[in-house]
Design a protein around this motif. Structure first.
Motif, PDB file in Angstrom:
ATOM      1  N   GLN A 100       0.866  -1.184   0.000  1.00  0.00           N
ATOM      2  CA  GLN A 100       0.000   0.000   0.000  1.00  0.00           C
ATOM      3  C   GLN A 100       0.895   1.224   0.000  1.00  0.00           C
ATOM      4  OE1 GLN A 100      -2.469   0.591   3.491  1.00  0.00           O
ATOM      5  NE2 GLN A 100      -3.763   2.062   2.437  1.00  0.00           N
ATOM      6  N   CYS A 101       0.481   2.244  -0.741  1.00  0.00           N
ATOM      7  CA  CYS A 101       1.210   3.508  -0.775  1.00  0.00           C
ATOM      8  C   CYS A 101       0.288   4.633  -0.326  1.00  0.00           C
ATOM      9  CB  CYS A 101       1.719   3.818  -2.183  1.00  0.00           C
ATOM     10  SG  CYS A 101       2.917   2.623  -2.798  1.00  0.00           S
ATOM     11  N   LEU A 102       0.810   5.501   0.528  1.00  0.00           N
ATOM     12  CA  LEU A 102       0.072   6.653   1.036  1.00  0.00           C
ATOM     13  C   LEU A 102       0.931   7.895   0.902  1.00  0.00           C
ATOM     14  CD1 LEU A 102      -1.242   5.073   4.345  1.00  0.00           C
ATOM     15  CD2 LEU A 102      -2.664   5.737   2.399  1.00  0.00           C
ATOM     16  N   ALA A 103       0.290   9.016   0.599  1.00  0.00           N
ATOM     17  CA  ALA A 103       0.982  10.301   0.544  1.00  0.00           C
ATOM     18  C   ALA A 103      -0.042  11.400   0.782  1.00  0.00           C
ATOM     19  CB  ALA A 103       1.663  10.514  -0.800  1.00  0.00           C
ATOM     20  N   SER A 104       0.379  12.449   1.458  1.00  0.00           N
ATOM     21  CA  SER A 104      -0.496  13.596   1.635  1.00  0.00           C
ATOM     22  C   SER A 104      -0.717  14.259   0.288  1.00  0.00           C
ATOM     23  CB  SER A 104       0.136  14.600   2.607  1.00  0.00           C
ATOM     24  OG  SER A 104      -0.584  15.821   2.588  1.00  0.00           O
ATOM     25  N   ALA A 105      -1.975  14.427  -0.089  1.00  0.00           N
ATOM     26  CA  ALA A 105      -2.287  15.127  -1.337  1.00  0.00           C
ATOM     27  C   ALA A 105      -2.167  16.628  -1.164  1.00  0.00           C
ATOM     28  CB  ALA A 105      -3.699  14.770  -1.805  1.00  0.00           C
ATOM     29  N   GLN A 106      -1.993  17.076   0.082  1.00  0.00           N
ATOM     30  CA  GLN A 106      -1.902  18.501   0.386  1.00  0.00           C
ATOM     31  C   GLN A 106      -0.492  18.919   0.789  1.00  0.00           C
ATOM     32  OE1 GLN A 106      -5.100  17.683   3.124  1.00  0.00           O
ATOM     33  NE2 GLN A 106      -6.363  19.242   2.144  1.00  0.00           N
ATOM     34  N   GLY A 107       0.452  17.980   0.747  1.00  0.00           N
ATOM     35  CA  GLY A 107       1.836  18.300   1.055  1.00  0.00           C
ATOM     36  C   GLY A 107       2.103  18.618   2.514  1.00  0.00           C
ATOM     37  N   LYS A 108       1.249  18.131   3.411  1.00  0.00           N
ATOM     38  CA  LYS A 108       1.409  18.387   4.847  1.00  0.00           C
ATOM     39  C   LYS A 108       1.954  17.144   5.545  1.00  0.00           C
ATOM     40  CE  LYS A 108      -2.543  21.520   4.950  1.00  0.00           C
ATOM     41  NZ  LYS A 108      -3.897  21.703   5.495  1.00  0.00           N
ATOM     42  N   ASP A 109       2.661  17.371   6.660  1.00  0.00           N
ATOM     43  CA  ASP A 109       3.139  16.257   7.470  1.00  0.00           C
ATOM     44  C   ASP A 109       1.957  15.485   8.039  1.00  0.00           C
ATOM     45  OD1 ASP A 109       5.609  17.376   6.972  1.00  0.00           O
ATOM     46  OD2 ASP A 109       6.134  17.677   9.077  1.00  0.00           O
ATOM     47  N   TRP A 110       2.177  14.188   8.306  1.00  0.00           N
ATOM     48  CA  TRP A 110       1.171  13.335   8.909  1.00  0.00           C
ATOM     49  C   TRP A 110       1.870  12.249   9.711  1.00  0.00           C
ATOM     50  CZ3 TRP A 110       0.816   8.280   6.695  1.00  0.00           C
ATOM     51  CH2 TRP A 110       1.508   8.117   5.486  1.00  0.00           C
ATOM     52  N   PHE A 111       1.111  11.444  10.422  1.00  0.00           N
ATOM     53  CA  PHE A 111       1.666  10.438  11.321  1.00  0.00           C
ATOM     54  C   PHE A 111       1.112   9.058  11.003  1.00  0.00           C
ATOM     55  CE2 PHE A 111       1.549  14.494  13.433  1.00  0.00           C
ATOM     56  CZ  PHE A 111       2.807  14.600  13.996  1.00  0.00           C
ATOM     57  N   VAL A 112       1.916   8.040  11.280  1.00  0.00           N
ATOM     58  CA  VAL A 112       1.488   6.653  11.122  1.00  0.00           C
ATOM     59  C   VAL A 112       2.250   5.818  12.153  1.00  0.00           C
ATOM     60  CG1 VAL A 112       3.229   6.097   9.346  1.00  0.00           C
ATOM     61  CG2 VAL A 112       1.060   4.823   9.424  1.00  0.00           C
ATOM     62  N   CYS A 113       1.595   4.793  12.684  1.00  0.00           N
ATOM     63  CA  CYS A 113       2.233   3.854  13.605  1.00  0.00           C
ATOM     64  C   CYS A 113       2.400   2.533  12.866  1.00  0.00           C
ATOM     65  CB  CYS A 113       1.391   3.682  14.856  1.00  0.00           C
ATOM     66  SG  CYS A 113       1.216   5.210  15.785  1.00  0.00           S
ATOM     67  N   LEU A 114       3.573   1.914  13.006  1.00  0.00           N
ATOM     68  CA  LEU A 114       3.930   0.750  12.195  1.00  0.00           C
ATOM     69  C   LEU A 114       4.555  -0.365  13.022  1.00  0.00           C
ATOM     70  CD1 LEU A 114       5.690   2.711   9.306  1.00  0.00           C
ATOM     71  CD2 LEU A 114       3.359   1.778   9.284  1.00  0.00           C
ATOM     72  N   ALA A 115       4.315  -1.592  12.572  1.00  0.00           N
ATOM     73  CA  ALA A 115       5.017  -2.769  13.087  1.00  0.00           C
ATOM     74  C   ALA A 115       5.410  -3.608  11.874  1.00  0.00           C
ATOM     75  CB  ALA A 115       4.136  -3.572  14.041  1.00  0.00           C
ATOM     76  N   ALA A 116       6.557  -4.252  11.968  1.00  0.00           N
ATOM     77  CA  ALA A 116       7.100  -5.013  10.839  1.00  0.00           C
ATOM     78  C   ALA A 116       6.211  -6.202  10.478  1.00  0.00           C
ATOM     79  CB  ALA A 116       8.508  -5.503  11.173  1.00  0.00           C
ATOM     80  N   GLY A 128      -3.310   4.475  11.122  1.00  0.00           N
ATOM     81  CA  GLY A 128      -3.213   5.815  10.579  1.00  0.00           C
ATOM     82  C   GLY A 128      -3.608   5.789   9.123  1.00  0.00           C
ATOM     83  N   PRO A 129      -3.516   6.901   8.483  1.00  0.00           N
ATOM     84  CA  PRO A 129      -2.805   8.126   8.854  1.00  0.00           C
ATOM     85  C   PRO A 129      -3.545   8.951   9.916  1.00  0.00           C
ATOM     86  CG  PRO A 129      -3.821   8.374   6.690  1.00  0.00           C
ATOM     87  CD  PRO A 129      -4.067   6.962   7.126  1.00  0.00           C
ATOM     88  N   PHE A 130      -2.728   9.679  10.680  1.00  0.00           N
ATOM     89  CA  PHE A 130      -3.215  10.601  11.700  1.00  0.00           C
ATOM     90  C   PHE A 130      -2.737  12.008  11.352  1.00  0.00           C
ATOM     91  CE2 PHE A 130      -2.461   6.511  13.855  1.00  0.00           C
ATOM     92  CZ  PHE A 130      -3.749   6.240  14.289  1.00  0.00           C
ATOM     93  N   PHE A 131      -3.500  13.020  11.778  1.00  0.00           N
ATOM     94  CA  PHE A 131      -3.161  14.420  11.474  1.00  0.00           C
ATOM     95  C   PHE A 131      -3.982  15.323  12.381  1.00  0.00           C
ATOM     96  CE2 PHE A 131      -6.266  12.564   8.683  1.00  0.00           C
ATOM     97  CZ  PHE A 131      -7.351  13.423   8.792  1.00  0.00           C
ATOM     98  N   ALA A 132      -3.599  16.592  12.456  1.00  0.00           N
ATOM     99  CA  ALA A 132      -4.249  17.539  13.368  1.00  0.00           C
ATOM    100  C   ALA A 132      -5.380  18.337  12.719  1.00  0.00           C
ATOM    101  CB  ALA A 132      -3.198  18.496  13.933  1.00  0.00           C
ATOM    102  N   ILE A 160       5.852  -1.664  18.082  1.00  0.00           N
ATOM    103  CA  ILE A 160       5.181  -0.652  17.273  1.00  0.00           C
ATOM    104  C   ILE A 160       5.900   0.683  17.440  1.00  0.00           C
ATOM    105  CG2 ILE A 160       3.048   0.670  16.937  1.00  0.00           C
ATOM    106  CD1 ILE A 160       1.525  -1.850  17.848  1.00  0.00           C
ATOM    107  N   ARG A 161       6.131   1.341  16.306  1.00  0.00           N
ATOM    108  CA  ARG A 161       6.788   2.656  16.316  1.00  0.00           C
ATOM    109  C   ARG A 161       5.894   3.654  15.599  1.00  0.00           C
ATOM    110  NH1 ARG A 161      12.533   1.291  13.882  1.00  0.00           N
ATOM    111  NH2 ARG A 161      12.853   3.508  14.082  1.00  0.00           N
ATOM    112  N   CYS A 162       5.958   4.887  16.042  1.00  0.00           N
ATOM    113  CA  CYS A 162       5.146   5.949  15.452  1.00  0.00           C
ATOM    114  C   CYS A 162       6.080   6.913  14.711  1.00  0.00           C
ATOM    115  CB  CYS A 162       4.371   6.668  16.546  1.00  0.00           C
ATOM    116  SG  CYS A 162       3.227   7.887  15.905  1.00  0.00           S
TER     117      CYS A 162
END
Length: 141
Positions: free
Chosen positions: A71-87, A121-125, A100-102
């Motif tokens: 899966q590929c994700l990217a902000s379409a608005q060019g803003k930072d975002w957050f995701v939590c991941l595990a291998a 995620g993705p997470f954002f403010a 798990i790392r964020c």
């Protein structure tokens, strides 16, 4: 999920490597290399779309994986975002919660998750955020 607080770390190609690829901007015409996504989409019909998500503060309630696809994700608005991941680990039905790392993903980059990588995620403010999403057409069925 545990109630473990996590501090997001800034994503780098090296820190993201166990989970996928951080795709950064490069010059046009560069040959395929380690900074490019290795897509596995042969298990169905690929779908690229822009998803609009409502407010998602950084509070993890669950985690998921795609066992048949990258899966590929990217902000379409060019803003930072957050995701939590595990291998990815095909031998486990749940991630190692202590592993798990964020990450804070820079707005000018994309994230290509390995097949089977656990993600929340993705997470954002912001009140809402648009993301490019490349996955299979039946991923959410």
């Amino acid at each position: 999920m545990s109630d473990k607080p996590m501090t997001p770390e800034r994503a780098t190609p090296e820190s993201i490597a166990p989970f996928g690829t951080l795709i950064e901007a490069g010059e046009d015409g560069m040959p395929f290399g380690p900074g490019d996504a290795r897509l596995e989409l042969g298990e169905g019909t690929p779908r690229l779309y822009i998803m609009r998500l409502p407010s998602r503060p950084l509070l993890v309630h669950g985690i998921t994986r795609h066992s048949r696809v990258t899966q590929c994700l990217a902000s379409a608005q060019g803003k930072d975002w957050f995701v939590c991941l595990a291998a990815p680990d095909a031998a486990r039905d749940a991630p190692d919660f202590d592993a798990i790392r964020c990450f804070r993903i820079p707005g000018g980059t994309a994230l290509a998750l390995k097949r089977g990588a656990w993600h929340a995620g993705p997470f954002f403010a912001e009140d809402s955020h648009d993301f490019l999403n490349l996955e299979l057409s039946d991923t959410n069925d």
